[in-house]
Design a protein around this motif. Structure first.
Motif, mmCIF file in Angstrom:
data_model
loop_
_atom_site.group_PDB
_atom_site.id
_atom_site.type_symbol
_atom_site.label_atom_id
_atom_site.label_comp_id
_atom_site.label_asym_id
_atom_site.label_seq_id
_atom_site.Cartn_x
_atom_site.Cartn_y
_atom_site.Cartn_z
ATOM 1 N N VAL A 193 0.418 -1.728 -0.002
ATOM 2 C CA VAL A 193 0.141 -0.212 -0.441
ATOM 3 C C VAL A 193 1.174 1.145 0.285
ATOM 4 C CG1 VAL A 193 -1.774 1.224 1.362
ATOM 5 C CG2 VAL A 193 -1.837 -1.475 0.947
ATOM 6 N N ALA A 194 2.443 1.298 0.608
ATOM 7 C CA ALA A 194 3.415 2.434 1.147
ATOM 8 C C ALA A 194 3.652 3.006 -0.295
ATOM 9 C CB ALA A 194 3.479 1.532 1.754
ATOM 10 N N ASP A 195 3.623 1.605 -1.009
ATOM 11 C CA ASP A 195 4.527 1.880 -1.996
ATOM 12 C C ASP A 195 3.948 2.203 -3.659
ATOM 13 O OD1 ASP A 195 7.318 1.754 -0.470
ATOM 14 O OD2 ASP A 195 7.344 -0.889 -0.900
ATOM 15 N N PHE A 196 2.976 1.273 -3.387
ATOM 16 C CA PHE A 196 2.120 0.935 -4.701
ATOM 17 C C PHE A 196 0.791 1.841 -4.786
ATOM 18 C CE2 PHE A 196 5.853 -2.475 -4.773
ATOM 19 C CZ PHE A 196 5.959 -1.442 -5.857
ATOM 20 N N PRO A 197 1.065 2.909 -3.737
ATOM 21 C CA PRO A 197 -0.556 3.153 -4.047
ATOM 22 C C PRO A 197 -2.159 3.786 -5.096
ATOM 23 C CG PRO A 197 0.610 4.911 -3.592
ATOM 24 C CD PRO A 197 1.572 4.191 -3.290
ATOM 25 N N LYS A 198 -1.091 3.342 -6.830
ATOM 26 C CA LYS A 198 -1.721 3.779 -7.658
ATOM 27 C C LYS A 198 -2.168 2.290 -8.638
ATOM 28 C CE LYS A 198 -1.959 8.466 -6.748
ATOM 29 N NZ LYS A 198 -3.130 8.771 -6.888
ATOM 30 N N HIS A 199 -1.572 1.389 -7.854
ATOM 31 C CA HIS A 199 -1.639 0.096 -7.899
ATOM 32 C C HIS A 199 -2.576 -0.896 -7.983
ATOM 33 C CE1 HIS A 199 -0.858 -4.283 -9.034
ATOM 34 N NE2 HIS A 199 0.309 -3.953 -9.990
ATOM 35 N N ARG A 200 -3.512 -1.329 -8.280
ATOM 36 C CA ARG A 200 -4.772 -1.827 -7.904
ATOM 37 C C ARG A 200 -5.080 -2.966 -7.098
ATOM 38 N NH1 ARG A 200 -5.392 -7.070 -10.467
ATOM 39 N NH2 ARG A 200 -7.367 -6.821 -10.442
ATOM 40 N N ARG A 201 -3.346 -2.714 -6.428
ATOM 41 C CA ARG A 201 -3.517 -3.949 -5.632
ATOM 42 C C ARG A 201 -3.225 -3.133 -4.567
ATOM 43 N NH1 ARG A 201 -5.634 -8.849 -6.995
ATOM 44 N NH2 ARG A 201 -4.711 -10.159 -8.443
ATOM 45 N N ALA A 202 -3.071 -2.213 -4.073
ATOM 46 C CA ALA A 202 -3.237 -1.217 -3.221
ATOM 47 C C ALA A 202 -5.089 -1.287 -2.738
ATOM 48 C CB ALA A 202 -2.645 0.123 -3.476
ATOM 49 N N SER A 203 -5.491 -1.592 -2.682
ATOM 50 C CA SER A 203 -7.118 -1.384 -2.513
ATOM 51 C C SER A 203 -6.958 -3.249 -1.695
ATOM 52 C CB SER A 203 -8.137 -1.352 -3.408
ATOM 53 O OG SER A 203 -9.623 -1.382 -2.954
ATOM 54 N N LYS A 231 -11.695 4.882 2.809
ATOM 55 C CA LYS A 231 -11.839 6.464 2.861
ATOM 56 C C LYS A 231 -10.601 6.475 1.490
ATOM 57 C CE LYS A 231 -11.674 10.617 3.727
ATOM 58 N NZ LYS A 231 -13.071 11.425 3.101
ATOM 59 N N LYS A 232 -9.803 5.779 1.158
ATOM 60 C CA LYS A 232 -8.044 6.160 -0.101
ATOM 61 C C LYS A 232 -8.977 5.453 -1.596
ATOM 62 C CE LYS A 232 -4.783 5.912 4.105
ATOM 63 N NZ LYS A 232 -3.410 5.149 4.166
ATOM 64 N N PHE A 233 -9.380 4.777 -0.963
ATOM 65 C CA PHE A 233 -9.498 3.742 -2.178
ATOM 66 C C PHE A 233 -11.204 3.653 -3.116
ATOM 67 C CE2 PHE A 233 -5.200 2.095 -0.669
ATOM 68 C CZ PHE A 233 -4.321 2.946 -1.570
ATOM 69 N N PRO A 234 -11.495 4.523 -2.747
ATOM 70 C CA PRO A 234 -13.086 4.350 -2.324
ATOM 71 C C PRO A 234 -13.816 3.803 -4.303
ATOM 72 C CG PRO A 234 -12.861 6.897 -2.883
ATOM 73 C CD PRO A 234 -11.793 6.101 -2.472
ATOM 74 N N ASP A 235 -12.608 3.948 -5.424
ATOM 75 C CA ASP A 235 -12.546 3.230 -6.004
ATOM 76 C C ASP A 235 -12.343 2.037 -6.733
ATOM 77 O OD1 ASP A 235 -14.568 5.452 -7.751
ATOM 78 O OD2 ASP A 235 -12.955 6.568 -8.100
ATOM 79 N N GLY A 236 -11.927 1.546 -5.963
ATOM 80 C CA GLY A 236 -10.961 0.643 -5.606
ATOM 81 C C GLY A 236 -11.737 -0.676 -5.336
ATOM 82 N N GLU A 237 -11.136 -2.322 -5.840
ATOM 83 C CA GLU A 237 -12.496 -3.072 -6.355
ATOM 84 C C GLU A 237 -12.628 -4.218 -5.092
ATOM 85 O OE1 GLU A 237 -10.216 -5.889 -9.865
ATOM 86 O OE2 GLU A 237 -9.020 -4.188 -9.618
ATOM 87 N N ARG A 238 -11.563 -3.396 -4.283
ATOM 88 C CA ARG A 238 -12.020 -4.778 -2.207
ATOM 89 C C ARG A 238 -13.063 -3.298 -2.086
ATOM 90 N NH1 ARG A 238 -11.986 -8.173 -5.318
ATOM 91 N NH2 ARG A 238 -10.901 -9.744 -4.612
ATOM 92 N N ALA A 239 -13.329 -2.230 -2.271
ATOM 93 C CA ALA A 239 -14.045 -0.932 -1.493
ATOM 94 C C ALA A 239 -14.900 -1.971 -1.015
ATOM 95 C CB ALA A 239 -14.295 -0.022 -2.367
ATOM 96 N N VAL A 269 -24.054 3.038 -1.918
ATOM 97 C CA VAL A 269 -22.878 3.705 -2.820
ATOM 98 C C VAL A 269 -22.767 2.984 -4.385
ATOM 99 C CG1 VAL A 269 -20.505 4.471 -2.692
ATOM 100 C CG2 VAL A 269 -21.969 5.118 -0.833
ATOM 101 N N TYR A 270 -23.095 1.291 -3.527
ATOM 102 C CA TYR A 270 -21.951 0.203 -4.578
ATOM 103 C C TYR A 270 -24.100 -0.613 -4.821
ATOM 104 C CZ TYR A 270 -17.371 1.714 -2.516
ATOM 105 O OH TYR A 270 -16.126 2.198 -2.626
ATOM 106 N N GLY A 271 -24.409 -0.193 -4.297
ATOM 107 C CA GLY A 271 -26.357 -1.244 -4.633
ATOM 108 C C GLY A 271 -25.953 -1.770 -5.611
ATOM 109 N N ALA A 272 -25.711 -0.740 -6.473
ATOM 110 C CA ALA A 272 -26.209 -1.566 -8.221
ATOM 111 C C ALA A 272 -24.422 -2.287 -8.972
ATOM 112 C CB ALA A 272 -25.639 0.089 -9.440
ATOM 113 N N THR A 273 -23.349 -2.089 -8.073
ATOM 114 C CA THR A 273 -22.520 -2.492 -8.510
ATOM 115 C C THR A 273 -21.853 -4.150 -7.783
ATOM 116 O OG1 THR A 273 -20.898 -1.058 -7.615
ATOM 117 C CG2 THR A 273 -21.327 -0.603 -9.618
ATOM 118 N N ILE A 274 -22.611 -4.423 -7.065
ATOM 119 C CA ILE A 274 -22.012 -5.424 -5.891
ATOM 120 C C ILE A 274 -22.335 -6.750 -7.084
ATOM 121 C CG2 ILE A 274 -21.303 -3.861 -4.442
ATOM 122 C CD1 ILE A 274 -23.632 -5.322 -2.877
#
Length: 292
Positions: A193-203, A231-239, A269-274
């Motif tokens: 998370v610290a080294d790769f905050p923009k990577h999809r795996r951060a979430s 809070k940090k990755f609201p659009d992340g795949e694991r939010a 927030v995610y009812g339409a996508t989960i």
């Protein structure tokens, strides 16, 4: 939206001078509507140049331009009705945004208070006890050596080497979590998370940190990790997963009412996508927490 309004403005300029005089109030409403819509777009898409909200109403079939001197009240009435519909849509959109922001501010405030109280408890010196571990909550207490001939629970976990450091770091943390080496898993995942905050795996990594804490019997730390992922990755795949498990952690902390609010946030927030499975899991969790 801007293209639609621009088209309406062009249609107006093609009308007769008398029509231009009569549609002055409508033109003023169009200008005001354009300004308000741009403000809403900046709120919904901050920094997202070029992203436009498409109108939910379709323009009616083109109305033939009437000859000069022929009353154009029909065209003005049609345009006025369309602008009125757009104004109503804008008002509804703005109201929904304000409601969502208010609900999020409430959730943030409540969780900030809870986090402050949790940090204070963790910072308090432990009660004197010969069995009390030395160090912070992330320190792994060495286990007693296992009898000879017993498979070692601390067997080496293979580190992947695919060339993608973020992917490798997450997979390694996942393997440590699977091996129930939760302290080591948290350390490895925090580095991702610290080294790769923009990577999809951060979430993924931040969510798994919470899972590791939860499985290790530390729901307070787990709840903070899950909330940080949302809070940090609201659009992340694991939010969405983090909100679900945040509810589980709060239930373990005897905070069922707060858990119900989190389940509501997840649905809003995610009812339409989960997935259908998660929807079913949330429904069961709400029943278990006795949510209203």
């Amino acid at each position: 939206m801007t293209r639609y309004l621009a088209g309406a403005a062009i249609a107006l300029t093609l009308a007769s001078p008398a029509l231009a005089q009569r549609d002055a109030p409508v033109t003023a409403r169009v200008d005001k509507l354009e300004s308000e819509m741009r403000a809403v777009q900046r709120k919904v898409f901050p920094g997202g140049a070029g992203m436009m909200v498409e109108p939910q109403i379709a323009p009616s079939a083109p109305t033939p331009v009437e000859a000069a001197g022929v009353p154009a009240s029909g065209a003005i009435t049609d345009l006025t009705a369309r602008v009125t519909s757009l104004e109503q849509q804008l008002a509804s959109m703005t109201g929904q945004i304000e409601q969502n922001e208010y609900r999020l501010r409430q959730l943030e405030g409540q969780f900030a208070d809870y986090r402050k109280a949790t940090d204070a408890k963790l910072a308090a010196p432990p009660a004197a006890s010969p069995a009390a571990p030395v160090g912070g909550p992330d320190v792994t207490v060495p286990e007693a050596p296992e009898p000879a001939g017993t498979p070692a629970s601390g067997a080496a976990v293979a580190k992947p080497s695919s060339g993608d450091a973020a992917e490798d770091g997450y997979v390694y943390g996942f393997r440590l979590w699977e091996a129930k080496r939760y302290g080591e898993a948290v350390t490895a995942l925090k580095k991702v998370v610290a080294d790769f905050p923009k990577h999809r795996r951060a979430s993924y990594a931040q969510n798994l940190i919470g899972r590791a804490y939860l499985d290790d019997g530390k729901p307070s730390l787990a709840s903070i990790a899950f909330y940080d992922n949302y809070k940090k990755f609201p659009d992340g795949e694991r939010a969405p997963d983090s909100l679900y498990y945040l509810g589980s952690a709060l239930v373990k902390l005897d905070k069922a009412a707060d858990a119900c609010k989190v389940y509501g946030e997840l649905t809003d927030v995610y009812g339409a996508t989960i997935s259908a499975k998660m929807k079913a899991d949330v429904a069961r969790a709400r029943i278990a927490a006795k949510c209203k």
